[in-house]
Motif scaffolding. Structure first.
Motif, mmCIF file in Angstrom:
data_model
loop_
_atom_site.group_PDB
_atom_site.id
_atom_site.type_symbol
_atom_site.label_atom_id
_atom_site.label_comp_id
_atom_site.label_asym_id
_atom_site.label_seq_id
_atom_site.Cartn_x
_atom_site.Cartn_y
_atom_site.Cartn_z
ATOM 1 N N UNK A 24 28.088 23.659 -2.392
ATOM 2 C CA UNK A 24 29.007 23.923 -3.499
ATOM 3 C C UNK A 24 28.247 24.453 -4.711
ATOM 4 N N UNK A 25 27.090 23.848 -4.983
ATOM 5 C CA UNK A 25 26.277 24.290 -6.108
ATOM 6 C C UNK A 25 25.847 25.755 -5.928
ATOM 7 N N UNK A 26 25.497 26.099 -4.711
ATOM 8 C CA UNK A 26 25.114 27.481 -4.426
ATOM 9 C C UNK A 26 26.281 28.438 -4.577
ATOM 10 N N UNK A 27 27.471 28.002 -4.146
ATOM 11 C CA UNK A 27 28.667 28.853 -4.257
ATOM 12 C C UNK A 27 29.025 29.106 -5.713
ATOM 13 N N UNK A 28 28.901 28.080 -6.558
ATOM 14 C CA UNK A 28 29.185 28.246 -7.991
ATOM 15 C C UNK A 28 28.185 29.203 -8.620
ATOM 16 N N UNK A 29 26.928 29.065 -8.244
ATOM 17 C CA UNK A 29 25.880 29.937 -8.782
ATOM 18 C C UNK A 29 26.137 31.395 -8.394
ATOM 19 N N UNK A 30 26.525 31.628 -7.135
ATOM 20 C CA UNK A 30 26.820 32.983 -6.678
ATOM 21 C C UNK A 30 28.031 33.560 -7.403
ATOM 22 N N UNK A 34 27.977 37.008 -9.480
ATOM 23 C CA UNK A 34 28.793 38.122 -8.976
ATOM 24 C C UNK A 34 30.266 37.885 -9.325
ATOM 25 N N UNK A 35 30.638 38.004 -10.617
ATOM 26 C CA UNK A 35 32.029 37.774 -11.025
ATOM 27 C C UNK A 35 32.951 38.835 -10.447
ATOM 28 N N UNK A 36 34.212 38.494 -10.324
ATOM 29 C CA UNK A 36 35.173 39.423 -9.738
ATOM 30 C C UNK A 36 35.443 40.600 -10.670
ATOM 31 N N UNK A 37 35.680 41.736 -10.063
ATOM 32 C CA UNK A 37 36.029 42.972 -10.779
ATOM 33 C C UNK A 37 37.551 43.102 -10.711
ATOM 34 N N UNK A 38 38.217 42.932 -11.836
ATOM 35 C CA UNK A 38 39.684 42.888 -11.828
ATOM 36 C C UNK A 38 40.308 44.248 -11.501
ATOM 37 N N UNK A 83 41.051 38.455 -1.242
ATOM 38 C CA UNK A 83 40.664 39.586 -2.092
ATOM 39 C C UNK A 83 40.332 39.117 -3.514
ATOM 40 N N UNK A 84 40.833 37.958 -3.929
ATOM 41 C CA UNK A 84 40.561 37.408 -5.261
ATOM 42 C C UNK A 84 39.084 37.051 -5.386
ATOM 43 N N UNK A 85 38.550 36.456 -4.336
ATOM 44 C CA UNK A 85 37.121 36.158 -4.288
ATOM 45 C C UNK A 85 36.724 34.960 -5.137
ATOM 46 N N UNK A 107 43.086 24.366 -4.327
ATOM 47 C CA UNK A 107 42.432 25.668 -4.494
ATOM 48 C C UNK A 107 41.518 25.561 -5.703
ATOM 49 N N UNK A 108 40.298 26.115 -5.590
ATOM 50 C CA UNK A 108 39.280 25.977 -6.632
ATOM 51 C C UNK A 108 38.670 27.332 -6.931
ATOM 52 N N UNK A 109 38.904 27.817 -8.163
ATOM 53 C CA UNK A 109 38.288 29.058 -8.634
ATOM 54 C C UNK A 109 36.880 28.703 -9.116
ATOM 55 N N UNK A 110 35.869 29.049 -8.325
ATOM 56 C CA UNK A 110 34.497 28.677 -8.635
ATOM 57 C C UNK A 110 33.964 29.406 -9.863
ATOM 58 N N UNK A 111 34.494 30.575 -10.121
ATOM 59 C CA UNK A 111 34.006 31.377 -11.248
ATOM 60 C C UNK A 111 34.452 30.795 -12.579
ATOM 61 N N UNK A 112 35.722 30.390 -12.665
ATOM 62 C CA UNK A 112 36.265 29.854 -13.916
ATOM 63 C C UNK A 112 36.364 28.332 -13.919
ATOM 64 N N UNK A 113 35.945 27.712 -12.812
ATOM 65 C CA UNK A 113 36.021 26.258 -12.649
ATOM 66 C C UNK A 113 37.446 25.749 -12.889
ATOM 67 N N UNK A 114 38.398 26.449 -12.286
ATOM 68 C CA UNK A 114 39.809 26.050 -12.358
ATOM 69 C C UNK A 114 40.241 25.543 -10.994
ATOM 70 N N UNK A 115 40.792 24.361 -10.955
ATOM 71 C CA UNK A 115 41.198 23.749 -9.687
ATOM 72 C C UNK A 115 42.651 23.300 -9.777
ATOM 73 N N UNK A 116 43.391 23.555 -8.700
ATOM 74 C CA UNK A 116 44.791 23.129 -8.623
ATOM 75 C C UNK A 116 45.002 22.322 -7.356
ATOM 76 N N UNK A 117 45.823 21.289 -7.463
ATOM 77 C CA UNK A 117 46.168 20.459 -6.305
ATOM 78 C C UNK A 117 47.679 20.313 -6.213
ATOM 79 N N UNK A 118 48.181 20.308 -4.983
ATOM 80 C CA UNK A 118 49.613 20.106 -4.736
ATOM 81 C C UNK A 118 49.758 19.045 -3.658
ATOM 82 N N UNK A 119 50.430 17.961 -3.980
ATOM 83 C CA UNK A 119 50.592 16.841 -3.052
ATOM 84 C C UNK A 119 51.980 16.862 -2.438
#
Length: 331
Positions: A24-30, A34-38, A83-85, A107-119
Motif C-alpha cells: 500500500x505504501x508503494x502504491x501511494x508513493x507511485x 504519477x498523478x492522473x492527467x484529467x 481509466x481513472x487510475x 474505493x480508495x483514491x490513493x492520489x488524493x487519499x479519499x476513501x468511500x465505503x458503502x455498507x
C-alpha cells in the motif's frame, strides 16, 4: 522511589501484514509520482463509452415514484475506475450471527487519499419455487448460491463506493455517451428486438409482456435502449421482473383447483399398485416363451441386476415387457 522501565506493548505483525503495508505504501508513493492527467482521463472515458459492446451493459434503469431512473451499472463503475487510475476498490464480507450477512464496498483514491465505503446488509436467503404448490418461497442457499448472493450484493456496494470517489459529473458524462453509443449502434431495429426478446426469456418475460410495456409491437430505438437498461438492471440484481412487467396471475380459485388436482394425481399415483420383482420375473418368463433366445437377449435381466432397480424402475421394466408381449401377440 525506584525507577522502573515500563515496556510498551507492541502490536505483533506477521509477514503477510508487513507485506500488505509495504504494498500500500508503494502504491501511494507511485500515485504521488504519477498523478492522473484529467485531459487524458476525459479522452479515455469517451473512448471507453463509445465501444458498443461496453455501452450495452453500462447503464440500467429502475422504477421510482411512477418514473424510470437511469444509472450506471457495475460494469461502468469498474470501467471508470480502471481509466481513472491510482484507485483501489473491492468489498469485504462479514457473516452475522443470525441469518444476515454484511458486505462493505470500498474505493480508495490513493492520489488524493479519499476513501468511500458503502455498507449493505442482506438476508442469507434465496427464492425457490415449491414443486408441489408452484409457490415461490425463501430458503437457505447452498454454498454455490451463497457465493452468487455475496457476489451480487458485493458488486453493487463496490459500484456505489467507486461512484462516490470518481465524482457525479464524470459518471453523468459517461452514462450519456453510453446511451448515445447504443442508439447509434442500432442498424437493424427488428434484429435488436428479436435479440432482446430472447435475452428476456431467461427472466420469464415473454414477447407479449415486452410489447405491453412498450405499448406497441414495433419498437423504436428509444424503446430498445430503455429495455436494454431494464435487462441490465434485472441481470445485476438491482430490480426484479415484477418491478416492470405484469403477467396474468391465476385467481385464488384456480390456484386452489390446481393444487387440488396435483394432490389428487399424487394420491392416485400412490394408490396404484407398483410392479414388484415377482411381477417383472413373471412377465419376463411369459415373454421368453414367445420370443427366440436371440430376440430375448435384448430383454433378459438376471436376478443380481434386478435387485438394483428401484420401484419406479421395476414399474418401467414391467411396462416394457407388457408392451413387448402385446406386440408379440399381434404377430
Amino acid at each position: 522511589m525506584t525507577n522502573e522501565i515500563v515496556q510498551q506493548p507492541q502490536i505483533a505483525t506477521t509477514p503477510q501484514v508487513a507485506a500488505s503495508v509495504e504494498e500500500i505504501r508503494g502504491a501511494i508513493l507511485m500515485a504521488k509520482h504519477f498523478p492522473r492527467d484529467y485531459k487524458k482521463l476525459i479522452s479515455d472515458v469517451d473512448a471507453l463509452c463509445k465501444r458498443e459492446t461496453f455501452a450495452r451493459s453500462a447503464t440500467y434503469s429502475y422504477p421510482r415514484g411512477g418514473s424510470t431512473i437511469t444509472g450506471p451499472s457495475v460494469k461502468l463503475a469498474r470501467g471508470l475506475a480502471q481509466v481513472y487510475g491510482n484507485i483501489r476498490y473491492g468489498y469485504d464480507l462479514k457473516i452475522g450471527q443470525d441469518d444476515t450477512a454484511t458486505v462493505i464496498g470500498w474505493a480508495w483514491d490513493l492520489e488524493n487519499n479519499t476513501r468511500a465505503e458503502v455498507t449493505h446488509v442482506f438476508k442469507r436467503l434465496i427464492q425457490r419455487k415449491n414443486k408441489d404448490t408452484g409457490e415461490t418461497v425463501w430458503v437457505q442457499p447452498d454454498e454455490r448460491d451463497f457465493r452468487e448472493l455475496v457476489s451480487k450484493n458485493g458488486a453493487i456496494s463496490e459500484r456505489n463506493a467507486i461512484l462516490k470517489v470518481v465524482g457525479q459529473e464524470l459518471v453523468e458524462d459517461a452514462t450519456g455517451i453510453c446511451r448515445q453509443t447504443i442508439k447509434l449502434g442500432i442498424k437493424d431495429a427488428k434484429g435488436e428486438q428479436k435479440r432482446l426478446i430472447i435475452e428476456f426469456k431467461r427472466f420469464g418475460v415473454s414477447s407479449s409482456m415486452l410489447d405491453e410495456y412498450v405499448g406497441s409491437t414495433e419498437w423504436s430505438t428509444d424503446n430498445i435502449v430503455e429495455l436494454t437498461e431494464i435487462y441490465n438492471s434485472i441481470k445485476d440484481g438491482q430490480t426484479t421482473r415484477d418491478d416492470y412487467f405484469t403477467s396474468p396471475l391465476p385467481s385464488a380459485a384456480s390456484k386452489s383447483e390446481a393444487i387440488a388436482k396435483s394432490m389428487a394425481a399424487k394420491r392416485k399415483q400412490d394408490t396404484v399398485p407398483q410392479a414388484t420383482k415377482a411381477d417383472v420375473l413373471k412377465l419376463m418368463n411369459e415373454l421368453s416363451g414367445m420370443l427366440s433366445s436371440e430376440q430375448m437377449g435384448a430383454y433378459y435381466i438376471d436376478d443380481v441386476e434386478l435387485e438394483k432397480y428401484t420401484a419406479t424402475g421395476l414399474q418401467e421394466l414391467a411396462n416394457t415387457y407388457a408392451a413387448a408381449i402385446e406386440r408379440a401377440k399381434q404377430k
